[in-house]
Design a protein around this motif. Structure first.
Motif, PDB file in Angstrom:
ATOM      1  N   GLN A 224      -0.492  -2.967  -8.789  1.00  0.00           N
ATOM      2  CA  GLN A 224      -1.240  -2.592  -7.406  1.00  0.00           C
ATOM      3  C   GLN A 224      -1.397  -4.067  -6.946  1.00  0.00           C
ATOM      4  O   GLN A 224      -0.907  -4.158  -5.578  1.00  0.00           O
ATOM      5  CB  GLN A 224      -2.203  -1.533  -6.825  1.00  0.00           C
TER       6      GLN A 224
ATOM      7  N   GLN B 261       0.676  -0.965  -0.008  1.00  0.00           N
ATOM      8  CA  GLN B 261      -0.213   0.166   0.144  1.00  0.00           C
ATOM      9  C   GLN B 261       1.297   0.975   0.133  1.00  0.00           C
ATOM     10  O   GLN B 261       0.940   2.397  -0.654  1.00  0.00           O
ATOM     11  CB  GLN B 261      -0.704   0.284   1.387  1.00  0.00           C
ATOM     12  N   ILE B 262       1.354   0.806   0.929  1.00  0.00           N
ATOM     13  CA  ILE B 262       2.938   2.299   0.191  1.00  0.00           C
ATOM     14  C   ILE B 262       3.693   2.884  -0.815  1.00  0.00           C
ATOM     15  O   ILE B 262       3.593   4.048  -1.446  1.00  0.00           O
ATOM     16  CB  ILE B 262       4.059   1.967   2.038  1.00  0.00           C
ATOM     17  N   LYS B 263       4.336   1.674  -1.044  1.00  0.00           N
ATOM     18  CA  LYS B 263       4.350   1.223  -2.351  1.00  0.00           C
ATOM     19  C   LYS B 263       3.656   2.362  -3.622  1.00  0.00           C
ATOM     20  O   LYS B 263       4.198   2.921  -4.419  1.00  0.00           O
ATOM     21  CB  LYS B 263       5.039   0.830  -2.655  1.00  0.00           C
ATOM     22  N   THR B 264       2.396   1.828  -3.646  1.00  0.00           N
ATOM     23  CA  THR B 264       1.313   2.472  -4.385  1.00  0.00           C
ATOM     24  C   THR B 264       0.518   3.692  -4.260  1.00  0.00           C
ATOM     25  O   THR B 264      -0.110   3.492  -5.013  1.00  0.00           O
ATOM     26  CB  THR B 264       0.717   0.652  -4.639  1.00  0.00           C
ATOM     27  N   ALA B 265       1.135   4.149  -2.880  1.00  0.00           N
ATOM     28  CA  ALA B 265       0.047   5.169  -2.755  1.00  0.00           C
ATOM     29  C   ALA B 265       0.236   6.300  -4.032  1.00  0.00           C
ATOM     30  O   ALA B 265      -0.317   7.216  -3.658  1.00  0.00           O
ATOM     31  CB  ALA B 265       0.481   6.470  -1.270  1.00  0.00           C
ATOM     32  N   GLN B 266       1.342   6.227  -4.193  1.00  0.00           N
ATOM     33  CA  GLN B 266       1.854   6.917  -5.116  1.00  0.00           C
ATOM     34  C   GLN B 266       1.456   7.232  -6.675  1.00  0.00           C
ATOM     35  O   GLN B 266       1.485   7.879  -7.641  1.00  0.00           O
ATOM     36  CB  GLN B 266       3.536   7.721  -5.473  1.00  0.00           C
ATOM     37  N   GLY B 267       0.603   5.861  -7.084  1.00  0.00           N
ATOM     38  CA  GLY B 267      -0.023   5.506  -8.566  1.00  0.00           C
ATOM     39  C   GLY B 267       0.733   4.572  -8.960  1.00  0.00           C
ATOM     40  O   GLY B 267       1.605   3.812  -7.898  1.00  0.00           O
ATOM     41  N   GLY B 268       0.322   3.498 -10.057  1.00  0.00           N
ATOM     42  CA  GLY B 268       0.832   2.577 -10.626  1.00  0.00           C
ATOM     43  C   GLY B 268      -0.166   2.560 -11.451  1.00  0.00           C
ATOM     44  O   GLY B 268      -0.843   2.493 -10.898  1.00  0.00           O
TER      45      GLY B 268
END
Length: 178
Positions: A93, A81-88
């Motif tokens: 995700q 969740q932290i890694k994909t918080a910026q988008g992707g």
């Protein structure tokens, strides 16, 4: 002439030749004596029994999951969740949030399954590497160790299948082409 104890007999004494070894042998057959010092007691096999039970328990844990696997899975979900918080992309995700968590659970369960296999195999093959023993392992020890070995093998197969997505693939993201 000097009198020895055997020369001086009273009327009440009789000359009986007593075989001490025969008396000892008869006395030992009654079973009320302390065992001879040269007799070695039979081993208790408590270690083998405990290891067999541990193997079975690890096999069950490998199939049902562990608290540690759940915690590590939740950690992977949080990291995703932290890694994909910026988008992707949706696929990244899904992989980061769900796939890594799924694979972590499979890896932890597979580790427990492998331990169950190793401990069970050790209990079963251990007598083959020692000196020949007059007292083999009790049947229940071998049965429980074999159960742990089988449960560990099943758990390892399931974990490998989970890790490589053989049973169910991750959901795929819908394509956004229009």
């Amino acid at each position: 002439m000097n009198a020895t104890p055997s020369d001086t007999k009273t009327d009440n004494e009789t000359d009986v030749d007593v075989d001490v070894e025969e008396i000892e042998e008869h006395d030992d057959s009654l079973g009320d004596d302390v065992p001879p010092t040269d007799a070695t007691p039979a081993p208790t096999r408590i270690g083998a029994g405990a290891a067999a039970v541990v193997s079975a328990a690890l096999g069950i844990v490998a199939l049902s999951g562990t608290w540690m696997g759940k915690v590590l899975s939740e950690r992977e979900t949080l990291v995703g969740q932290i890694k994909t918080a910026q988008g992707g992309s949706a696929a990244s995700q899904i992989q980061a949030i769900y796939g890594d968590s799924w694979h972590t659970t499979a890896a932890v369960n597979g580790g427990f399954a492998l331990l169950a296999l190793l401990v069970g195999a050790f209990v079963l093959v251990r007598p083959a590497f020692g000196a020949p023993d007059a007292h083999p392992q009790p049947v229940w020890v071998r049965a429980v160790a074999l159960g742990g070995l089988v449960l560990g093998a099943i758990g390892l197969l399931i974990s490998v299948g989970m890790y490589f997505d053989l049973f169910a693939a991750l959901p795929s993201a819908p394509s956004t082409k229009g």
